[in-house]
Design a protein around this motif. Structure first.
Motif, PDB file in Angstrom:
ATOM      1  N   UNK A 136      -7.942  -1.805   6.965  1.00 52.49           N
ATOM      2  CA  UNK A 136      -8.051  -1.942   8.524  1.00 52.49           C
ATOM      3  C   UNK A 136      -9.601  -1.674   8.637  1.00 52.49           C
ATOM      4  N   UNK A 164      -5.962  -7.292   9.241  1.00 50.64           N
ATOM      5  CA  UNK A 164      -6.349  -6.473  10.612  1.00 50.64           C
ATOM      6  C   UNK A 164      -7.053  -7.524  11.368  1.00 50.64           C
ATOM      7  N   UNK A 166      -1.815   3.830   1.352  1.00 46.28           N
ATOM      8  CA  UNK A 166      -1.667   4.878   2.623  1.00 46.28           C
ATOM      9  C   UNK A 166      -0.300   5.378   2.447  1.00 46.28           C
ATOM     10  N   UNK A 167      -0.326   6.896   2.241  1.00 49.49           N
ATOM     11  CA  UNK A 167       0.748   7.632   2.266  1.00 49.49           C
ATOM     12  C   UNK A 167       1.614   6.844   1.183  1.00 49.49           C
ATOM     13  N   UNK A 168       1.034   6.891   0.035  1.00 45.94           N
ATOM     14  CA  UNK A 168       1.955   6.497  -1.071  1.00 45.94           C
ATOM     15  C   UNK A 168       2.679   4.904  -0.884  1.00 45.94           C
ATOM     16  N   UNK A 169       2.016   4.113   0.022  1.00 48.14           N
ATOM     17  CA  UNK A 169       2.691   2.948   0.524  1.00 48.14           C
ATOM     18  C   UNK A 169       1.735   1.786   0.737  1.00 48.14           C
ATOM     19  N   UNK A 170       2.172   1.076   1.638  1.00 46.81           N
ATOM     20  CA  UNK A 170       1.583  -0.043   2.172  1.00 46.81           C
ATOM     21  C   UNK A 170       0.972   0.290   3.692  1.00 46.81           C
ATOM     22  N   UNK A 171      -0.132   0.084   3.989  1.00 41.42           N
ATOM     23  CA  UNK A 171      -0.655   0.307   5.194  1.00 41.42           C
ATOM     24  C   UNK A 171       0.117  -0.351   6.390  1.00 41.42           C
ATOM     25  N   UNK A 172       0.470   0.493   7.558  1.00 38.44           N
ATOM     26  CA  UNK A 172       1.482  -0.071   8.565  1.00 38.44           C
ATOM     27  C   UNK A 172       1.197  -1.658   8.953  1.00 38.44           C
ATOM     28  N   UNK A 173      -0.137  -1.822   9.197  1.00 38.40           N
ATOM     29  CA  UNK A 173      -0.322  -2.993   9.786  1.00 38.40           C
ATOM     30  C   UNK A 173       0.046  -4.323   8.954  1.00 38.40           C
ATOM     31  N   UNK A 217       2.063  -4.025   6.308  1.00 31.44           N
ATOM     32  CA  UNK A 217       3.789  -3.935   6.194  1.00 31.44           C
ATOM     33  C   UNK A 217       4.201  -4.793   7.239  1.00 31.44           C
ATOM     34  N   UNK A 218       3.721  -4.531   8.435  1.00 30.62           N
ATOM     35  CA  UNK A 218       4.427  -5.365   9.726  1.00 30.62           C
ATOM     36  C   UNK A 218       4.196  -6.828   9.423  1.00 30.62           C
ATOM     37  N   UNK A 241       3.927  -8.299   6.434  1.00 26.67           N
ATOM     38  CA  UNK A 241       4.731  -8.849   5.473  1.00 26.67           C
ATOM     39  C   UNK A 241       6.427  -8.799   5.979  1.00 26.67           C
ATOM     40  N   UNK A 242       6.684  -7.900   6.792  1.00 24.05           N
ATOM     41  CA  UNK A 242       8.312  -7.770   7.349  1.00 24.05           C
ATOM     42  C   UNK A 242       8.546  -8.826   8.103  1.00 24.05           C
ATOM     43  N   UNK A 294      -2.274   1.584  14.694  1.00 19.63           N
ATOM     44  CA  UNK A 294      -2.100   1.779  13.080  1.00 19.63           C
ATOM     45  C   UNK A 294      -3.432   2.474  12.845  1.00 19.63           C
ATOM     46  N   UNK A 340      11.809  -2.989   2.376  1.00 21.70           N
ATOM     47  CA  UNK A 340      11.212  -2.983   1.056  1.00 21.70           C
ATOM     48  C   UNK A 340      11.274  -1.791   0.173  1.00 21.70           C
ATOM     49  N   UNK A 377       7.645  -0.525   9.465  1.00 21.67           N
ATOM     50  CA  UNK A 377       6.167  -0.491   9.910  1.00 21.67           C
ATOM     51  C   UNK A 377       6.262   0.495  11.108  1.00 21.67           C
ATOM     52  N   UNK A 409       5.991   4.056   9.840  1.00 17.87           N
ATOM     53  CA  UNK A 409       5.094   4.116   8.693  1.00 17.87           C
ATOM     54  C   UNK A 409       3.545   4.183   9.818  1.00 17.87           C
ATOM     55  N   UNK A 468       0.960   7.045   8.876  1.00 14.14           N
ATOM     56  CA  UNK A 468      -0.278   6.888   8.349  1.00 14.14           C
ATOM     57  C   UNK A 468      -1.242   7.581   9.307  1.00 14.14           C
ATOM     58  N   UNK A 477       9.802   7.045  -3.427  1.00 10.79           N
ATOM     59  CA  UNK A 477       8.657   7.367  -2.347  1.00 10.79           C
ATOM     60  C   UNK A 477       8.822   8.470  -1.570  1.00 10.79           C
ATOM     61  N   UNK A 513       6.028  11.283  -1.262  1.00  6.91           N
ATOM     62  CA  UNK A 513       5.693  11.937  -0.071  1.00  6.91           C
ATOM     63  C   UNK A 513       5.630  13.243   0.146  1.00  6.91           C
TER      64      UNK A 513
END
Lengths: 206, 171
Positions: free
Chosen positions: A10, A40, A64-71, A73-74, A76-77, B37, B79, B84, B87, B91, B139, B143
Motif C-alpha cells: 500500500x 493500491x 501482513x499478519x501472516x497473510x495477504x494485505x487486505x486490499x 486479498x480483496x 484476488x477474491x 486498509x 483461500x 478481506x 483481514x 491488519x 494461519x 496469528x
C-alpha cells in the motif's frame, strides 16, 4: 511472453515490495513484454485489462499478519474467476517479503496465494519468501547483504521466462540476524523520537 | 466473567439473527462495510502507540482486543484465511503488539504490549476445500503466536447459520 507484475504494497514507491518488483522486472524485461501495476493505485478494470492474454502474473507483496494485505486479498477474491477468463493458461508466481529475518515466515502467505490459484483455476508457478525485506534499502540487489536475494530472483526470473514451475524458495540477507534485529530496534526508537515520543511511551497500552 | 469480542463479516440480517444478545458477556465489531486498509505507515507503533493513525472505526479494534478475555474471528473462509473485510480490521490492529522482536520457538515474533492477551477463536464458514482448512489451521496458530494468544481454537462450517453454534462452545 506478456508478463504482469502486481505490487501489493500500500506504500507504493519506495517500498521494499516495489524495489523487489523492479529488480525482478529488470531481469525479465529484456526477454518479455513486462508491465508493472499496483493493487493500491490501479483500479480493477486497469489490472484486468493488463492481464488480458497474459502468460504470467507475478504478485509481489509485504506480509501482513501472516497473510495477504487486505486490499490485495480483496482484489484476488473479487476477480478470481475473471482472471482465468481474461488470461487462460496464466501461471502465477509470488514474492512475499516480511520484516522478520526468517524468510520461512512467508510460507503461509505463499500457501494462501497457491489456494487462490486452485480456487481460480490458475496454474501455480513458484513462490519466493524474502526475509528482512526492509534491508533491500541498504544495498543493490545482488550485492553485499542482498546477494542471496539477487540469486533467488535470477532463478525465479529464469523459471518465469521458461514458463516453468518450481519449489518455493526462501532468501535471507547475507547479514547477521542479531545485528539486523539490533538495528531494527534502534530504528523503531529513532522513529518514535522523531514523533516526539520518549522510549517508554512506545510501550504504553491504551 | 469471561468477556468475548466478536469480529465478524456477517450481513446485517445474519448479525441480527445470530449474534449473541448478551451485552455483558459479548461485544461485537462489524467488519462490513469495510474499514480503510492499512497503509503500512507503522504510525500505530511509532506515532500513536497502540492505535492506528487512520481516523475511522478500524482504529479502535486493537484497544478493544486488550479489554476482552476472548476474541472471536467469525469470517467467511477465503483461500484458507480471513475474508478481506475481517483481514482489513486485523491488519489495522498490529499496534496490539510492540514493534520490538522476541525469540519464540527459534523464530522472531513481536513483544506483547499488554500483559494479558485474549484467547483466539476462529469460526470459518462457507465453501471450502480440505487444503484451505489445513491452511486456516496453520494461519490461526501463526496469528496466535505473533499476537501473543496462548490458546486458539478453529472450527469450520458450511454456512453462517451452522457456524453460530460454535459461539456457545468454550475453547
Amino acid at each position: 511472453m506478456k508478463i504482469v507484475i502486481v505490487s501489493g504494497s500500500p506504500k507504493g514507491q519506495g517500498s521494499a515490495s516495489e524495489k523487489i518488483a523492479a529488480a525482478l522486472q529488470s531481469r525479465l524485461a529484456p526477454a518479455a513484454d513486462c508491465a508493472a501495476l499496483h493493487a493500491a493505485k490501479h483500479n480493477r478494470e486497469e489490472i484486468m485489462a493488463a492481464l488480458a492474454g497474459c502468460g504470467a502474473l507475478i504478485l509481489v507483496f509485504p506480509l501482513y499478519v501472516d497473510g495477504i494485505p487486505s486490499h490485495l486479498l480483496r482484489l484476488l477474491d473479487e476477480t478470481r474467476s475473471a482472471i482465468a477468463d481474461a488470461a487462460p493458461g496464466l501461471t502465477v508466481y509470488c514474492v512475499v517479503n516480511n520484516g522478520f529475518f526468517e524468510a520461512r515466515q512467508n510460507a503461509l502467505a505463499l500457501e494462501l496465494t497457491r489456494n487462490f490459484c486452485d480456487s481460480s483455476g490458475l496454474k501455480w508457478g513458484q513462490g519466493l519468501g524474502v526475509g528482512a525485506g526492509g534491508m533491500i534499502h541498504a544495498a543493490r540487489v545482488g550485492h553485499g547483504p542482498m546477494k542471496n536475494l539477487g540469486k533467488a530472483l535470477d532463478a525465479l526470473a529464469e523459471n518465469i521466462l521458461r514458463g516453468q514451475t518450481g519449489e518455493d524458495r526462501f532468501a535471507e540477507p547475507n547479514f547477521p540476524k542479531f545485528l539486523y534485529n539490533m538495528i531494527a530496534h534502534m530504528s523503531w526508537r529513532s522513529q518514535a523520537r522523531k514523533h516526539g515520543l520518549k522510549a517508554g511511551e512506545l510501550r504504553r497500552g491504551l | 466473567m469471561k468477556r468475548t469480542l466478536i469480529l465478524h463479516d456477517l450481513s446485517q440480517n445474519d448479525a441480527e439473527l445470530f449474534l449473541p444478545r448478551d451485552p455483558v458477556k459479548y461485544s461485537s465489531f462489524a467488519a462490513s462495510p469495510p474499514v480503510r486498509h492499512c497503509t503500512g505507515c507503522f504510525g500505530c507503533w511509532v506515532k500513536t502507540p497502540g492505535r492506528c493513525v487512520i481516523n475511522d472505526r478500524g482504529a479502535d479494534f486493537a484497544a478493544l482486543m486488550a479489554r476482552h478475555d476472548e476474541v472471536v474471528f467469525w469470517s467467511r473462509l477465503v483461500f484458507g484465511g480471513l475474508s478481506p473485510d475481517v483481514k482489513a480490521v486485523l491488519d489495522r490492529s498490529i499496534g496490539f503488539v510492540l514493534p520490538f522482536f522476541r525469540a519464540l520457538n527459534a523464530e522472531t515474533h513481536h513483544v506483547k504490549r499488554y500483559d494479558m492477551t485474549p484467547d483466539f477463536q476462529y469460526i470459518f464458514y462457507g465453501d471450502m476445500t480440505r487444503q484451505e482448512k489445513e491452511t486456516a489451521q496453520k494461519l490461526a496458530a501463526a496469528n496466535a503466536l505473533n499476537l501473543g494468544a496462548e490458546r486458539c481454537a478453529v472450527s469450520f462450517f458450511p454456512s453462517v447459520r451452522e457456524s453460530a453454534a460454535a459461539l456457545r462452545a468454550p475453547i
